[in-house]
Design an enzyme around this catalytic site. Structure first.
Site, PDB file in Angstrom:
ATOM      1  N   ILE A  27       0.833  -1.193   0.000  1.00 20.76           N
ATOM      2  CA  ILE A  27       0.000   0.000   0.000  1.00 20.76           C
ATOM      3  C   ILE A  27       0.872   1.250   0.000  1.00 20.76           C
ATOM      4  CG2 ILE A  27      -1.698   1.331   1.321  1.00 20.76           C
ATOM      5  CD1 ILE A  27      -2.850  -1.306   2.325  1.00 20.76           C
ATOM      6  N   ASP A  60      13.079   1.843  13.088  1.00 22.93           N
ATOM      7  CA  ASP A  60      12.129   0.870  13.624  1.00 22.93           C
ATOM      8  C   ASP A  60      11.048   1.609  14.409  1.00 22.93           C
ATOM      9  OD1 ASP A  60      10.766  -1.159  14.885  1.00 22.93           O
ATOM     10  OD2 ASP A  60      12.533  -2.090  15.789  1.00 22.93           O
ATOM     11  N   TYR A  80      -3.666  -8.178  15.909  1.00 25.04           N
ATOM     12  CA  TYR A  80      -3.760  -7.120  14.901  1.00 25.04           C
ATOM     13  C   TYR A  80      -5.068  -6.346  15.078  1.00 25.04           C
ATOM     14  CZ  TYR A  80      -4.138  -5.280  10.058  1.00 25.04           C
ATOM     15  OH  TYR A  80      -4.277  -4.499   8.935  1.00 25.04           O
ATOM     16  N   LYS A 136      -5.409  -2.398  15.876  1.00 22.04           N
ATOM     17  CA  LYS A 136      -6.076  -1.480  14.959  1.00 22.04           C
ATOM     18  C   LYS A 136      -7.275  -0.797  15.620  1.00 22.04           C
ATOM     19  CE  LYS A 136      -3.474  -2.033  11.286  1.00 22.04           C
ATOM     20  NZ  LYS A 136      -2.637  -0.921  10.780  1.00 22.04           N
TER      21      LYS A 136
END
Length: 252
Positions: free
Chosen positions: A19, A56, A147, A151
């Site tokens: 993306i 990082d 995840y 999110k």
């Protein structure tokens, strides 16, 4: 939206990913100068940008150093797009301590590490835009528990900035993409070559969204066209969150 970001400085994390590369192109097409950030210089090779930063996101000190260097060398950003993300732990059984901590570091803590250093100077200037690339996993459960938790936290963080910093001219929104065909799907395709067709049938539009779909939404949310929009979690998901099409097909 050509030239809608003329003269703006946009910083994009995860710029070397599936993306991210498209995000860089779309922001450049809209007239922005782009600073591309990723975990390694190799990931950023070949990008036509004003400046590159390799660090990082999980290292808060490295993020502060990168933010300071960006301001010193190219200026205080007008736009920050937190695009970097990662997941591999697809079910609860796969979420051990390492997976949980790593995925929260990349997807949530890293975004905060790279956002916080810009907040005070943007408040002092009286303007700034943040766009966080979250996921439909933040809105409903589709697997990838760590995840999803990260999110969901990212959406909450975007709303916190929108609410507390709006008086300083700062807008903050999240984009929640559905499945996007990038290299992140390669390991699944190796296991099941037909998985993309199976997934596409879950979407009312009949197909997964593209990196360009996500990047176009980010350009819109970063641009003056969305001047009245802040604190929003925008699904870019082919209609996935609108309703359960397989359920409807099963009961008709």
């Amino acid at each position: 939206m050509k030239n809608s970001l003329e003269g703006r400085l946009a910083v994009i994390t995860g710029a070397g990913g599936g993306i991210g590369v498209t995000m860089v192109e779309r922001f450049r097409d809209a007239g922005a100068r782009v600073v591309a950030c990723d975990v390694s210089a190799e990931a950023l090779a070949g990008l036509d940008v004003a400046h590159r930063e390799a660090f990082d996101l999980g290292d808060a000190d490295a993020c502060r150093t990168a933010c300071a260097r960006i301001q010193e060398r190219v200026g205080l950003p007008d736009i920050v797009v937190s695009n970097a993300g990662y997941t591999r732990a697809e079910t609860l059984e796969q979420v051990d301590d390492r997976a949980w901590n790593f995925e929260l570091d990349v997807n949530l803590n890293g975004a905060r590490n790279f956002t916080a250093p810009f907040l005070e100077p943007m408040k002092a200037r009286g303007s700034g835009v943040f766009v966080f690339i979250a996921s439909v996993n933040a809105l409903a459960h589709f697997g990838n528990p760590a995840y999803a938790a990260a999110k969901a936290g990212l959406v909450a963080y975007a709303r916190a900035i929108a609410t507390e910093c709006g008086r300083h001219g700062i807008r903050s929104n999240a984009i929640c993409p559905g499945s996007v065909r990038t290299h992140a799907w390669d390991h699944r395709i190796e296991k099941d070559p037909g998985i993309l067709d199976k997934v596409s049938r879950l979407y009312p539009l009949g197909h997964m969204v593209t990196p360009a779909d996500v990047a176009n939404a980010a350009v819109f949310l970063a641009s003056p066209f969305s001047a009245g929009i802040t604190g929003v979690a925008l699904p870019v998901d082919g209609g996935l969150m609108a309703g359960n099409l397989p359920f409807i097909d099963a009961i008709r």
